[in-house]
Enzyme design. Structure first.
Site, short mmCIF file in Angstrom:
data_model
loop_
_atom_site.label_atom_id
_atom_site.label_comp_id
_atom_site.label_asym_id
_atom_site.label_seq_id
_atom_site.Cartn_x
_atom_site.Cartn_y
_atom_site.Cartn_z
N GLU A 38 -5.49 12.95 -8.92
CA GLU A 38 -4.60 11.80 -8.74
C GLU A 38 -5.15 10.50 -9.29
OE1 GLU A 38 -6.95 12.16 -4.82
OE2 GLU A 38 -6.20 13.46 -6.41
N GLY A 98 15.09 -12.92 0.53
CA GLY A 98 15.13 -13.39 -0.85
C GLY A 98 14.27 -12.57 -1.77
N GLY A 99 13.48 -11.65 -1.20
CA GLY A 99 12.60 -10.79 -1.99
C GLY A 99 13.30 -9.54 -2.47
N VAL A 100 12.56 -8.75 -3.22
CA VAL A 100 13.10 -7.54 -3.83
C VAL A 100 13.53 -6.53 -2.77
CG1 VAL A 100 12.59 -5.59 -5.35
CG2 VAL A 100 11.73 -7.86 -5.92
N ASP A 101 12.67 -6.28 -1.77
CA ASP A 101 12.93 -5.21 -0.81
C ASP A 101 14.20 -5.45 -0.01
OD1 ASP A 101 10.51 -4.26 -1.73
OD2 ASP A 101 9.37 -5.07 -0.05
N SER A 102 14.31 -6.61 0.59
CA SER A 102 15.48 -6.85 1.43
C SER A 102 16.76 -6.94 0.59
CB SER A 102 15.30 -8.13 2.26
OG SER A 102 15.27 -9.28 1.46
N THR A 103 16.64 -7.44 -0.64
CA THR A 103 17.82 -7.54 -1.50
C THR A 103 18.32 -6.16 -1.91
OG1 THR A 103 17.06 -9.66 -2.38
CG2 THR A 103 18.71 -8.50 -3.66
N CYS A 123 -10.27 18.64 -3.00
CA CYS A 123 -11.57 18.19 -2.49
C CYS A 123 -11.84 18.70 -1.07
CB CYS A 123 -11.66 16.66 -2.58
SG CYS A 123 -13.37 16.06 -2.53
N HIS A 180 -10.51 15.13 -8.05
CA HIS A 180 -9.30 14.38 -7.69
C HIS A 180 -8.39 14.21 -8.91
CE1 HIS A 180 -10.38 13.13 -3.56
NE2 HIS A 180 -11.62 13.22 -4.01
#
Length: 509
Positions: free
Chosen positions: A169, A222-227, A79, A167
């Site tokens: 994407e 306790g979340g996905v990222d930090s675990t 584009c 586009h």
């Protein structure tokens, strides 16, 4: 890594989607602002130029130096990128005579062109531009047209340079993924080696080399990222990882105890720290969303600094920062258009003598979950809804008090538990309740009430960059509303948020 793809961002709302589609091809890519092209391009095998809200004819239009890229690396200009190559290299870009926004179909595709392998005429594409290329640049060959756009795609002879005015994407370009695969795999020869297993092996090796025998302190949420970040570090450095789970007083109901319990069998060294009063004191009287985020971020840093001093010779602070955090916090056009700040993006103050390590910094949320599965983390934990770092502070509009936190914790608990009981939880990407700075008149029994209003929000998404509201059953919403009003003292009205992102963000603040 030697098979990277560089995406130069010109400010398009779709730039992140380009990265998502490339990653779906098991190809690693990075987004860099157009005016910050990496000096060392040896690790990149292809370059993609994004779209832009600017016109190439405007005086303040993005004008990058592509001398180290063009003709030296395969390049796909999308584009704005296509118009940029035309405008500044012998072509002509003018305002469109007809509106070129929305669905269109490729009416003509040049035969035997590798960019359009396995893409047939009449393939649907998505247009989004007010200018159009009237004349192609020097040495250009037209590859495709639509009914309204003569120069929908072209290539430059003697170079592996390709340009398209649509586009690929976005979902509406039905063969967009095929076109990206044609360019990246068949033309540029990029290896499809970006897999969860490869990421784990590479990241663990890099962490071992970077950290060595140093000690790392990590804040678990306790979340996905930090675990997932914790398990990667645990795999790399073992006992030298010290995890701290802070109760900031803004967690979900019973979350502090539940999270500490879930980590018991994961082999992690975790210490629980109750700092509720410290955070609530820091937030006292603050209503502005950005100031609340900053207050929470600063307090987190203070808590970690205190706790880190309890551990001898700590060198690193690990964070679960992921790519959407980075993208939303670093804008092409500077801080004036930043969507929101993230408390775990941007480094540490000088007084905190710790280096930062962020093993997930370049991953989207769905990629984090796949890496977690590769590491053997339980599905129940990986399937947990995202929860914002500032917690309920950004779901309480206005100032924060202990009583408001109590009300929202109870409301949120009823909503989330209801989703689980109705087998709806896994069909929702993220859900939560918002306490509004509004009171409304109600009637309970024979008494007039004037109490709080809460909003419920549930969205479906892949990575949080875009999201649609979930059409929850009316029966569920009815029961949830009745339960909240009957059980939570201080609430007499419940509403459901049916806004999508964009334009509305997932969180209200």
């Amino acid at each position: 890594m030697q098979n990277n793809v560089l995406i130069l961002d010109f400010g398009s709302q779709y730039t992140q989607l380009i990265a998502r589609r490339v990653r779906e091809l098991n190809i690693y890519c990075e987004i860099h602002p157009f005016h910050k092209v990496p000096q060392d391009l040896s690790g990149f095998k292809a370059v993609i130029l994004s779209g832009s809200p600017f016109s190439v004819r405007a005086e303040d239009a993005p004008h990058p130096d592509l001398s180290q890229i063009r003709g030296k690396l395969p390049m796909l200009a999308v584009c704005y990128g296509a118009q940029y190559l035309a405008h500044f290299h012998g072509g002509k870009v003018e305002p469109s005579e007809t509106r070129e926004y929305g669905r269109a179909n490729l009416s003509v595709i040049k035969d035997s062109e590798p960019l359009f392998d396995n893409i047939k005429e009449n393939s649907q594409v998505w247009m989004s531009h007010s200018d159009t290329i009237k004349e192609l640049p020097e040495n250009a060959v037209r590859l495709a047209s639509t009914t309204d756009v003569l120069n929908a795609a072209y290539r430059i002879e003697g170079e592996e340079t390709f340009a398209i005015q649509f586009h690929p994407e976005v979902y509406h370009s039905t063969d967009g993924k095929q076109l990206l695969e044609n360019f990246l795999v068949n033309i540029a020869g990029v290896a499809q080696s970006w897999t969860p297993g490869a990421f784990v092996d590479l990241t663990v090796a890099e962490l071992k080399e970077k950290i060595g025998d140093d000690k790392v302190v990590l804040g678990l949420s306790g979340g996905v990222d930090s675990t997932v970040a914790a398990m990667l570090l645990h795999k790399a450095i073992g006992k030298n990882l010290y995890c701290i789970f802070v109760n900031n007083g803004l967690l979900r109901k019973n979350e502090f105890e539940d999270v500490l319990h879930q980590y018991k069998d994961m082999g992690l060294n975790v210490k629980g720290v109750d700092s509720s009063a410290r955070f609530l004191d820091a937030l006292a009287g603050i209503s502005d969303p950005e100031l609340k985020r900053k207050a929470i971020g600063n307090t987190f840093i203070e808590v970690f600094d205190d706790e880190a001093h309890e551990i001898k010779d700590v060198t690193y602070l690990a964070q679960g920062t992921i790519y959407p955090d980075v993208i939303e916090s670093i804008s092409v056009n500077g801080p004036s258009v930043t969507i929101k700040s993230h408390h775990n993006v941007g480094g540490l103050p000088d007084f905190m003598k710790l280096k930062v390590v962020e093993p997930l910094r370049m991953l989207f949320k769905d990629e984090v979950r796949r890496v977690g599965a590769e590491l053997g983390i339980a599905k129940t934990l990986l399937g947990r809804h995202p929860f914002p770092g500032p917690g309920l502070a950004i779901r309480i509009l206005g100032d924060i008090t202990a009583e408001k936190v109590r009300i929202l914790q109870e409301v949120d608990h009823i909503f989330i538990q209801g989703l689980r009981d109705w087998d709806l939880y896994d069909h929702v990407w993220q859900a939560g309740a918002i306490l509004l700075p509004v009171q409304s008149v109600g009637v309970m029994g024979d008494e007039r009430t004037y109490e709080q209003v809460v909003a419920l929000r549930a969205v479906e998404s892949t990575d949080g960059m875009t999201a649609d509201w979930v059409n929850l059953p009316y029966e569920f919403l009815q029961k949830t509303s009745n339960t909240i009003i009957n059980r939570v003292k201080g609430v007499n009205r419940v509403v459901y948020d049916i806004s999508s992102k964009p334009p509305a963000t997932i969180e209200w603040e």
